[in-house]
Design an enzyme around this catalytic site. Structure first.
Site, PDB file in Angstrom:
ATOM      1  N   SER A 284      -2.487  43.969 -45.406  1.00 34.13           N
ATOM      2  CA  SER A 284      -2.919  42.762 -44.715  1.00 34.13           C
ATOM      3  C   SER A 284      -3.864  43.037 -43.549  1.00 34.13           C
ATOM      4  O   SER A 284      -4.547  42.121 -43.099  1.00 34.13           O
ATOM      5  CB  SER A 284      -1.698  41.995 -44.198  1.00 34.13           C
ATOM      6  OG  SER A 284      -0.913  42.832 -43.375  1.00 34.13           O
TER       7      SER A 284
ATOM      8  N   ASP B  48       0.076  37.399 -34.747  1.00 36.45           N
ATOM      9  CA  ASP B  48       1.397  36.945 -35.192  1.00 36.45           C
ATOM     10  C   ASP B  48       2.356  38.124 -35.041  1.00 36.45           C
ATOM     11  O   ASP B  48       2.019  39.115 -34.421  1.00 36.45           O
ATOM     12  CB  ASP B  48       1.339  36.385 -36.623  1.00 36.45           C
ATOM     13  CG  ASP B  48       0.876  37.431 -37.632  1.00 36.45           C
ATOM     14  OD1 ASP B  48       0.901  38.650 -37.303  1.00 36.45           O
ATOM     15  OD2 ASP B  48       0.483  37.050 -38.753  1.00 36.45           O
TER      16      ASP B  48
ATOM     17  N   HIS C 293       0.459  41.200 -36.944  1.00 33.80           N
ATOM     18  CA  HIS C 293      -0.976  41.521 -37.024  1.00 33.80           C
ATOM     19  C   HIS C 293      -1.739  41.377 -35.717  1.00 33.80           C
ATOM     20  O   HIS C 293      -1.440  40.481 -34.934  1.00 33.80           O
ATOM     21  CB  HIS C 293      -1.639  40.608 -38.068  1.00 33.80           C
ATOM     22  CG  HIS C 293      -0.987  40.691 -39.397  1.00 33.80           C
ATOM     23  ND1 HIS C 293      -0.116  39.740 -39.856  1.00 33.80           N
ATOM     24  CD2 HIS C 293      -1.062  41.628 -40.363  1.00 33.80           C
ATOM     25  CE1 HIS C 293       0.325  40.089 -41.059  1.00 33.80           C
ATOM     26  NE2 HIS C 293      -0.224  41.235 -41.387  1.00 33.80           N
TER      27      HIS C 293
END
Ligand SMILES: *[C@@H]1O[C@H](CO)[C@@H](O)[C@H](O)[C@H]1NC(C)=O
Ligand SMILES: *[C@@H]1O[C@H](CO)[C@@H](O)[C@H](O)[C@H]1NC(C)=O
Ligand SMILES: *[C@@H]1O[C@H](CO)[C@@H](O)[C@H](O)[C@H]1NC(C)=O
Ligand SMILES: *[C@@H]1O[C@H](CO)[C@@H](O)[C@H](O)[C@H]1NC(C)=O
Ligand SMILES: *[C@@H]1O[C@H](CO)[C@@H](O)[C@H](O)[C@H]1NC(C)=O
Length: 357
Positions: free
Chosen positions: A33, A322, A325
């Site tokens: 991600s 978040d 990340h």
């Protein structure tokens, strides 16, 4: 005479333009991600980011599948390379991808077993490499073997992987510690990654940009799980991330010294870079290094970043977007520091030196 000198002037201009913009023919991106640009939008999994408030600061303000408030390191690296951000492979499987493509998938691990249950699915590294072999075959059809190999040898292969395996081992409900010691787990991560790098080399890759694992013990989620709600970094996760990074560095040195003598690489030390950012936030323009910007509860890490969560007003003052990340601001610093930086955070070559070869 006048016309021919005009033409050669024009020709010179074209050459200058080409040599300026075509620093690399293409970039192929593998990973999780941290660099996913939307692959997870195309299959069923709960690991997604194509909803608000992700993308709030992305051009157009819309979610794209990037796990960030704005751009991620794939975007900033592509900008530095002078190419468009390589598109997600699953968005257009049959295309030619003249300037590269991204196989990166949120939740992906070095191991197939990382994030592989009923709800959490990802395209893991081995599958990403299999997808690349299809792209490579198409390139060979198009350019003949010699042409394709020449082009691939000048292209950049970016590999950002390992954090999910590590987090998966250390998250509070993990069953892995019962079956493997952390040392065994790290050894297997490094040897499995080595196998995939060799596979990529066999398909023509020669220039690698590889990232270490960041200081994952300091992500809001693992701080949140700290003993006595102290919000401290989870030391054990950082210790083993560091251990993995050291072994990764020697694995790459050995690989180049012995089995893959014709590779060159940049190893980005995102562990020490992020750690420095967290220790000295003001130097980098940050004021909040512990809490996520988007989420709910303590450290905004109790509830993930979804449309029902809250997000901070000033995203550029937060290191974390978040509970997992970095923000766009932190992503920009990672690439800015490693693209043409000193060997404090990127070695043995920085990315600029790597593409100049
Ligand atoms: C991992 O998955 C790939 C394909 O998705 C498969 O080819 C490979 O054998 C798997 N590796 C292991 C160790 O199970
Ligand atoms: C957490 O609490 C326990 C006992 O309540 C104590 O022994 C330990 O030192 C505390 N840890 C931290 C990090 O404060
Ligand atoms: C890149 O790799 C080649 C082949 O091993 C080597 O000769 C060359 O010195 C390397 N370049 C740099 C700048 O390290
Ligand atoms: C937002 O944060 C940045 C970095 O910490 C700071 O320079 C800027 O002044 C802040 N902006 C506002 C509106 O508070
Ligand atoms: C990028 O890094 C250089 C030093 O490597 C620094 O001088 C510059 O301010 C940085 N720019 C940004 C936007 O972070």
């Amino acid at each position: 005479m006048a016309i021919s000198s005009f033409l050669s002037f024009f020709f010179l201009l074209i050459c200058l333009k080409l040599s300026h913009t075509q620093s690399v023919p293409a970039a192929y991106m593998f990973g999780d991600s941290l660099i996913d640009v939307g692959n997870n939008n195309y299959f069923t999994t709960i690991i997604k980011a194509n909803f608000p408030y992700n993308g709030h600061d992305y051009p157009g303000g819309k979610p794209t599948g990037r796990f960030s408030n704005g751009k991620n390191t794939a975007d900033f690296l592509a900008e530095k390379l002078g190419i468009p951000t390589p598109p997600p492979y699953l968005a257009s499987k049959n295309s030619q991808f003249p300037q590269g493509v991204s196989f990166a998938s949120g939740g992906a691990g070095i191991f197939n077993g990382t994030n592989d249950d009923l709800l959490s699915k990802a395209i893991h590294l081995s599958q990403q490499v299999q997808f690349f072999s299809i792209v490579q075959q198409n390139l060979v059809k198009q350019l003949e073997l010699d042409g394709a190999m020449k082009q691939l040898s000048k292209s950049i292969f970016v590999v950002v992987i390992g954090s999910n395996d590590m987090i998966n081992y250390f998250k509070s409900d993990s069953k892995l510690p019962k079956t493997k010691t952390p040392q065994q787990f790290v050894d297997e991560m490094v040897s499995t990654l080595q196998g995939q790098l060799k596979h990529l080399h066999g398909l023509g890759a020669r220039k690698f940009v590889i990232t270490a694992i960041g200081s994952v013990g300091c992500i809001p989620l693992l701080r949140y799980q700290s003993a006595n709600k102290s919000n401290e970094c989870f030391q054990q996760a950082n210790f083993w991330a560091n251990k993995y990074n050291q072994q990764l560095q020697s694995m790459l040195q050995d690989l180049k010294a012995d089995q893959l003598k014709d590779i060159n690489y940049s190893l980005m030390d995102t562990y020490n870079l992020l750690f420095d950012v967290i220790q000295n936030p003001a130097t980098y323009g940050f004021s909040e290094v512990k809490a996520a910007c988007c989420g709910l509860g303590r450290l905004r890490a109790t509830v993930p970043c979804t449309p029902v969560a809250l997000f901070c007003i000033n995203r550029s003052s937060h290191v974390f977007w978040d509970r997992y990340h970095p923000t766009e601001a932190a992503n920009r610093i990672i690439i800015n520091t490693t693209f043409d930086g000193t060997n404090k955070y990127v070695l043995p070559l920085n990315v600029k030196q790597l593409i100049a070869l």
